[in-house]
Design an enzyme around this catalytic site. Structure first.
Site, short mmCIF file in Angstrom:
data_model
loop_
_atom_site.label_atom_id
_atom_site.label_comp_id
_atom_site.label_asym_id
_atom_site.label_seq_id
_atom_site.Cartn_x
_atom_site.Cartn_y
_atom_site.Cartn_z
N SER A 279 0.85 -1.19 0.00
CA SER A 279 0.00 0.00 0.00
C SER A 279 0.88 1.24 0.00
O SER A 279 1.65 1.47 0.94
CB SER A 279 -0.89 0.01 1.25
N HIS B 283 -1.57 -1.26 -4.00
CA HIS B 283 -2.80 -0.79 -3.35
C HIS B 283 -2.73 0.73 -3.19
O HIS B 283 -1.76 1.27 -2.65
CB HIS B 283 -2.92 -1.48 -1.98
N ASP C 128 -4.64 4.00 -1.74
CA ASP C 128 -5.67 4.45 -0.80
C ASP C 128 -6.10 5.88 -1.12
O ASP C 128 -5.32 6.81 -0.99
CB ASP C 128 -5.13 4.40 0.63
N MET D 133 -8.50 8.90 -0.12
CA MET D 133 -9.27 9.38 1.04
C MET D 133 -9.67 10.84 0.83
O MET D 133 -8.88 11.62 0.29
CB MET D 133 -8.43 9.28 2.31
N HIS E 196 -8.53 1.74 -3.62
CA HIS E 196 -9.45 1.59 -2.48
C HIS E 196 -10.05 2.98 -2.21
O HIS E 196 -9.36 3.87 -1.72
CB HIS E 196 -8.64 1.06 -1.29
N MET F 242 -11.99 5.50 -0.33
CA MET F 242 -12.56 5.87 0.97
C MET F 242 -13.06 7.31 0.83
O MET F 242 -12.49 8.25 1.38
CB MET F 242 -11.48 5.74 2.06
N MET G 283 -11.53 -4.85 5.89
CA MET G 283 -10.72 -3.85 6.60
C MET G 283 -10.40 -4.42 7.98
O MET G 283 -11.30 -4.72 8.76
CB MET G 283 -11.49 -2.53 6.75
N ASP H 107 -6.81 -5.81 4.59
CA ASP H 107 -6.12 -4.52 4.53
C ASP H 107 -6.09 -3.89 5.93
O ASP H 107 -7.13 -3.56 6.49
CB ASP H 107 -6.90 -3.62 3.56
#
Ligand code: DX5
Ligand code: ZN
Length: 218
Positions: A6, A30, A32, A34, A63, A65, A133, A171
């Protein structure tokens, strides 16, 4: 089994070099995303995916979020994302599954540690990846929430019984100690951020995680 470093824990000013360092030990990357609303942190979006796409052939596992993932799916697809994962906590995911398919991306669904696995099991036939998660989303470097392994075992059983091709990904808090436990519970993909990128030698750290976890996966 697959390992997905990640990049959240990488040095963003050296992102391409950081990715290069772990590429031989990585099956996916990965990413992330956000928004400061769905989670109390702010990270990166499609422009960074676009830049990464030019520097790596690795599968880019995004991913999301964010409160409004539907508004960004096209941007991620255009940027070169291979798959996007959305949160069940936002409500009915089906319209977004359809959109991801139209855009040629693989479909991921995830759920927070406190969300029961029964909330996501009805969608197993429609997705490619189910993400667990194992920390509260928002930050790297948090402690692994062990109770999530029970959910993983349940999902593994259902996936195997139904003979589905869906991959189970975990994750958060994955390291040398927790990776074998996640593998034994039935994970197909391990995401690890700080355990890899905060290590002195990220490639060696990634290799050690593989060596510790892979033999445990039945
Ligand atoms: C947390 C992110 C994770 C994070 C994991 O919200 O979804 O992908 O990078 O970091 P570690 O492996 O440090 O727990
Ligand atoms: Zn993540």
């Amino acid at each position: 089994m697959k390992l997905a470093p990640s990049i959240l824990s990488a040095d963003f000013a050296e992102l391409a070099d950081e990715v290069e360092r772990v590429a031989d030990q990585a099956d996916l990357l990965h990413v992330d995303v956000m928004d400061g609303h769905f989670v109390p942190n702010l990270t990166i979006g499609p422009p960074v995916v676009k830049s990464l796409r030019k520097r790596t052939d690795l599968y880019l596992d995004c991913h999301l979020m964010v409160d409004n993932p539907g508004e960004f799916l096209e941007d991620f697809a255009d940027a070169g994302a291979d798959g996007c994962t959305i949160h069940i906590e936002l409500g009915d995911p089906r319209p977004l599954f359809a959109r991801m398919r139209e855009l040629g991306m693989r479909v991921g669904l995830t759920h927070n540690p406190e969300t029961p696995v029964h909330a996501v099991l009805p969608y197993l036939e429609e997705i490619d990846v189910l993400l667990f998660m194992s920390v509260h989303p928002g930050f790297g470097g948090q402690a692994f929430i062990s109770s999530v392994l029970d959910k993983l075992v349940t999902a593994r059983k259902v996936v195997d019984e139904r003979g589905l091709p869906v991959e189970l990904e975990i994750d958060g808090g994955i390291n040398l100690e927790t990776a074998p436990r996640a593998a034994a519970a039935g994970a197909d993909i391990l995401v690890a951020g700080s355990a890899i990128f905060h290590a002195e030698d990220p490639a060696a750290a990634a290799r050690r995680i593989r060596e510790a976890a892979w033999p445990l996966r039945s």
